[in-house]
Design a protein around this motif. Sequence first.
Motif, PDB file in Angstrom:
ATOM      1  N   VAL A 101      33.115  38.239  33.207  1.00 49.41           N
ATOM      2  CA  VAL A 101      32.338  38.373  33.568  1.00 49.41           C
ATOM      3  C   VAL A 101      32.874  38.863  35.151  1.00 49.41           C
ATOM      4  N   LEU A 102      32.625  38.289  35.910  1.00 51.83           N
ATOM      5  CA  LEU A 102      32.830  38.596  37.085  1.00 51.83           C
ATOM      6  C   LEU A 102      33.796  37.892  37.603  1.00 51.83           C
ATOM      7  N   GLU A 103      35.207  38.497  38.440  1.00 51.77           N
ATOM      8  CA  GLU A 103      35.910  37.319  38.252  1.00 51.77           C
ATOM      9  C   GLU A 103      36.409  36.703  40.194  1.00 51.77           C
ATOM     10  N   CYS A 104      35.507  38.443  40.175  1.00 48.57           N
ATOM     11  CA  CYS A 104      35.885  37.933  42.026  1.00 48.57           C
ATOM     12  C   CYS A 104      37.347  38.436  42.913  1.00 48.57           C
ATOM     13  N   ALA A 105      37.956  38.446  41.257  1.00 51.23           N
ATOM     14  CA  ALA A 105      39.092  38.513  42.544  1.00 51.23           C
ATOM     15  C   ALA A 105      39.861  39.198  43.563  1.00 51.23           C
ATOM     16  N   GLY A 106      39.616  40.870  43.701  1.00 49.41           N
ATOM     17  CA  GLY A 106      38.987  41.481  44.557  1.00 49.41           C
ATOM     18  C   GLY A 106      40.957  42.563  44.036  1.00 49.41           C
ATOM     19  N   ASN A 107      41.243  42.635  45.629  1.00 51.62           N
ATOM     20  CA  ASN A 107      42.844  43.179  45.354  1.00 51.62           C
ATOM     21  C   ASN A 107      43.201  42.704  46.627  1.00 51.62           C
ATOM     22  N   GLY A 108      42.733  41.749  47.012  1.00 54.07           N
ATOM     23  CA  GLY A 108      44.083  41.413  48.083  1.00 54.07           C
ATOM     24  C   GLY A 108      45.362  40.980  47.883  1.00 54.07           C
ATOM     25  N   GLU A 109      45.773  40.325  48.814  1.00 56.99           N
ATOM     26  CA  GLU A 109      47.044  39.633  48.595  1.00 56.99           C
ATOM     27  C   GLU A 109      47.084  38.616  47.230  1.00 56.99           C
ATOM     28  N   GLY A 110      45.668  37.354  47.573  1.00 55.04           N
ATOM     29  CA  GLY A 110      45.691  36.282  46.339  1.00 55.04           C
ATOM     30  C   GLY A 110      45.084  36.887  44.976  1.00 55.04           C
ATOM     31  N   ALA A 111      44.833  38.495  44.937  1.00 55.56           N
ATOM     32  CA  ALA A 111      44.102  38.786  43.499  1.00 55.56           C
ATOM     33  C   ALA A 111      44.778  38.277  42.246  1.00 55.56           C
ATOM     34  N   VAL A 112      45.794  38.437  41.966  1.00 57.39           N
ATOM     35  CA  VAL A 112      46.572  38.025  40.566  1.00 57.39           C
ATOM     36  C   VAL A 112      46.566  36.908  40.668  1.00 57.39           C
ATOM     37  N   MET A 116      34.445  42.649  43.464  1.00 56.01           N
ATOM     38  CA  MET A 116      35.526  43.339  41.901  1.00 56.01           C
ATOM     39  C   MET A 116      36.523  44.202  42.554  1.00 56.01           C
ATOM     40  N   THR A 117      37.279  44.042  41.176  1.00 51.10           N
ATOM     41  CA  THR A 117      38.506  44.333  41.174  1.00 51.10           C
ATOM     42  C   THR A 117      38.851  45.549  41.013  1.00 51.10           C
ATOM     43  N   ARG A 118      39.727  46.828  41.672  1.00 48.75           N
ATOM     44  CA  ARG A 118      40.107  47.990  41.317  1.00 48.75           C
ATOM     45  C   ARG A 118      41.696  48.480  40.238  1.00 48.75           C
ATOM     46  N   VAL A 119      41.186  48.964  39.416  1.00 49.87           N
ATOM     47  CA  VAL A 119      42.798  48.927  38.966  1.00 49.87           C
ATOM     48  C   VAL A 119      42.875  50.795  38.649  1.00 49.87           C
ATOM     49  N   HIS A 120      42.302  51.513  39.953  1.00 51.03           N
ATOM     50  CA  HIS A 120      43.109  52.852  39.922  1.00 51.03           C
ATOM     51  C   HIS A 120      44.534  52.610  40.692  1.00 51.03           C
ATOM     52  N   ASP A 121      45.177  52.129  40.738  1.00 53.79           N
ATOM     53  CA  ASP A 121      46.668  52.563  41.754  1.00 53.79           C
ATOM     54  C   ASP A 121      47.428  51.148  40.618  1.00 53.79           C
ATOM     55  N   PRO A 122      48.322  52.208  40.600  1.00 49.53           N
ATOM     56  CA  PRO A 122      49.647  51.694  39.453  1.00 49.53           C
ATOM     57  C   PRO A 122      50.653  50.884  39.805  1.00 49.53           C
ATOM     58  N   ASP A 123      50.940  50.129  41.759  1.00 45.67           N
ATOM     59  CA  ASP A 123      51.997  49.824  41.546  1.00 45.67           C
ATOM     60  C   ASP A 123      50.701  48.206  42.001  1.00 45.67           C
ATOM     61  N   PHE A 124      49.449  48.556  41.667  1.00 42.41           N
ATOM     62  CA  PHE A 124      48.614  47.066  41.711  1.00 42.41           C
ATOM     63  C   PHE A 124      48.219  46.754  40.934  1.00 42.41           C
ATOM     64  N   VAL A 125      48.114  47.757  39.643  1.00 40.97           N
ATOM     65  CA  VAL A 125      48.011  46.856  37.972  1.00 40.97           C
ATOM     66  C   VAL A 125      49.191  46.785  37.424  1.00 40.97           C
ATOM     67  N   ALA A 126      50.243  47.010  37.980  1.00 39.67           N
ATOM     68  CA  ALA A 126      51.931  46.764  37.197  1.00 39.67           C
ATOM     69  C   ALA A 126      51.752  45.086  37.860  1.00 39.67           C
ATOM     70  N   ARG A 127      51.740  44.572  39.249  1.00 35.15           N
ATOM     71  CA  ARG A 127      50.791  43.270  39.534  1.00 35.15           C
ATOM     72  C   ARG A 127      50.546  42.181  38.834  1.00 35.15           C
ATOM     73  N   LEU A 128      50.077  42.445  37.831  1.00 37.04           N
ATOM     74  CA  LEU A 128      48.609  41.814  36.487  1.00 37.04           C
ATOM     75  C   LEU A 128      49.558  41.690  35.278  1.00 37.04           C
ATOM     76  N   GLU A 129      50.979  42.525  35.332  1.00 42.48           N
ATOM     77  CA  GLU A 129      51.969  41.498  34.614  1.00 42.48           C
ATOM     78  C   GLU A 129      52.047  40.425  34.375  1.00 42.48           C
ATOM     79  N   ARG A 130      52.111  39.395  35.430  1.00 43.27           N
ATOM     80  CA  ARG A 130      52.161  38.207  35.381  1.00 43.27           C
ATOM     81  C   ARG A 130      51.212  37.612  34.875  1.00 43.27           C
ATOM     82  N   LEU A 131      49.664  37.374  35.130  1.00 50.78           N
ATOM     83  CA  LEU A 131      48.744  38.147  34.152  1.00 50.78           C
ATOM     84  C   LEU A 131      48.801  37.495  32.817  1.00 50.78           C
ATOM     85  N   THR A 132      48.753  39.428  32.105  1.00 51.07           N
ATOM     86  CA  THR A 132      49.225  39.586  31.312  1.00 51.07           C
ATOM     87  C   THR A 132      50.509  38.372  30.374  1.00 51.07           C
TER      88      THR A 132
END
Length: 431
Positions: free
Chosen positions: A24-35, A71-87
């Motif tokens: 479902v939509l998390e409405c997190a976007g890609n801003g500073e607080g996204a993660v 919606m969150t975008r995941v094209h940027d490897p630097d942003f996705v790398a920050r999602l390691e905290r989520l995983t």
Amino acid sequence: MTELTDSLEIGGCELPNRLYRAPVLECAGNGEGAVDTLVSELEPSAASGVGLVFQGASIVTPEGGCAAPNMTRVHDPDFVARLERLTDAIHTHEGKIFLQLAHGGLRSMATWHAAYRERNAEERQLAVSRPPWQLRALDRLGLLSLAPDILSTKETYELAAQFGRCAGHAVDAGYDGIHLSAANMSLIQQFLSPFYNRRDDEFADGVRFLEAIHDAVRDHAGDIPLVTKVPAETVAPSFVRRHISMAEAVETAERLTAIGYDALVPVEVSTFWDMSIVRGAYPERAWEASELRADYAAAFGGRFRARAVAFLNRLQARRFDREPGWNAEFCRRVRERVDVPVLLEGGLRTRADCDRYLGADGTTPAADAVGMARPFYAEPRLGTRLLAGEDALCESCNNCTVPQVAGEPGRCRTPSVVREKGRLERDGAYE
């Protein structure tokens, strides 16, 4: 007999049970607080014992393609790398997390969101073919705004490669699998649907696009488990003559299994973005929320148009009654023909229904795993109670969904449900 608490393997990924949080939509976007937002939204599900968490539709391109705000975008490897905290947070609770990759195509905000169009006047929508005449008619009436950029063969291959690159970023960040958004009028559904796909190249066969994505994912992400929705456009309006039939959808499921997809999520959908996606009651409380009326007007192009959309919403709520497990028969047909796990979602709210569709009563199962989506808006730690044999509080009132067109996060807005969830929290039901 299969129980909800039994383990399940998807593409080599071992799940501790057969309950999943559907995307479902998390409405997190890609801003500073996204993660932080994604962790706060998704970690409670894993903490409550849910075996598999699907992160909601995440856009693979740097611009365009968003079907809803934030919606969150995941094209940027630097942003996705920050999602390691989520995983890492999910894995701490022995859960697994798959990332859903998506693109809206003609469902993008540039098509329907008036205020967004004003801010992004040059944006065009990626299109499989020339839009169907029904959409062109709405464009002429000023209800939609179409500026289609029809994908060439080369561009289609490049877009498939972009899905693969995003999957590679996800592997590096610790995601356990990839889920493709191939329904709810997404671009992938548009490739599969004869209503949208009038191409004359190899991608006239929409399954070829999913095959190209599969190959790109394998190139960039190796053997990471790969799941996709499989749409059957069985609830399309009667005036739509060309659509994906049930038989065609089952055949698509067989072909996807042969291509190498590791699990399938069969869903009965429309050719349009309508109440077939979120069946249930008319969300009167959400439409009448005074603090959101200006936002609705901005989204739909004025207060009159917002009221017209609400009226259509009311009519469709009567057509699409919520039947628990409304995709069950489709799932059962697919499961009879494929040898990979089949996942069922759509209106499940009780432990009894979960058990029944898994075949816990000795009957033929409809699916190998069962998922819920909106109930987690009401109860982020719902897994604790479901796995203990209790039922979700969600009433399928849909008051959580409509505000999302105004950019609001998904949360339960029904007082009786919020009060009961508070009582359960005080009683320690989620511990």
